[in-house]
Write a protein that holds these residues in place. Sequence first.
Motif: not given
Length: 293
Positions: A19-34
């Motif tokens: 769960v921690g990896r999912v949260i970090i991966g998807e939140v950080v990746g989406s933030f970077l693109i945004a």
Amino acid sequence: MSKDAVVEVGTQEELHPTVGRVIIGEVVGSFLIAFLGLGIGFTATTWSSPTSSYFAGIWPTVFGWAFAIAMAIYVSATLSGAHFNPAITLAMAATGRHPWRLVPLYIACQFVGWFLGAAVLVAIFKPAMELKAAEMGVDFFSERIGSMLTSYSPNPGFAGTAGFETHTFWTGFAVEAICTGILVVMVLSTGANQVNKPPDWAGALIIGTVVGMLIMFAAPISQASFNPARDLGPRFMLLLMGFGDMALPGTGVWYWSVLATTIGPIVGAVIAAVVFDKVVLPRLPKTPVAAVV
């Protein structure tokens, strides 16, 4: 695939993210693109002028989005599989590449990342947005200013596009579905088998480049969403800023035009993934085939 396995976008590799990896991966990746993708759109719009060579045309935005997506994939691929997009997640789940029980977590993280990216951009660029509205003689709380942050279909015609009168809601819906479908086919093709699988370092650049090409085609029509989280995350930021109906559902040529940029990508992505599995995947060679001269 085991119960907890997900497929890394653009590969055949199975991941077993916590769960921690999912949260970090998807939140950080989406933030970077945004932050980077939308941010380049902000700078290109707020500081562009007929005599500006740096921001002339769509090229800075195209390259910015392409490299932002590649960067995000490099950061997050081995953490969460690098989806960043509910349409991608749902297409993967619909074709057995992603467990349905993880879909809500992925989509929630994607929305959070896109919202946070939009929030940081507003903190930086709101004064410039206000000055641009005054310069162009438009209401700050209008779709034309909101289009700097989220996507509207048809394009409201603020940054060099023709505006509402040139396209219909259904044109935008179809463009969003088709372009997202093309993106999904490319994502699946790069990881379909070892014959046409690119090197690991190249996959992210290929996917980013595909999105850049699609932006050149779709931006004048639907602002090139291809991603419900890219649309709705920043749109909720507009709601908090006081845009009201101009934020959600939008009051252009069709009151619920938001459906074109949110449901359109999902429809296109799921259909494309199913067609790929039924039509393309069974016919891919298992070993290299010599070219026919």
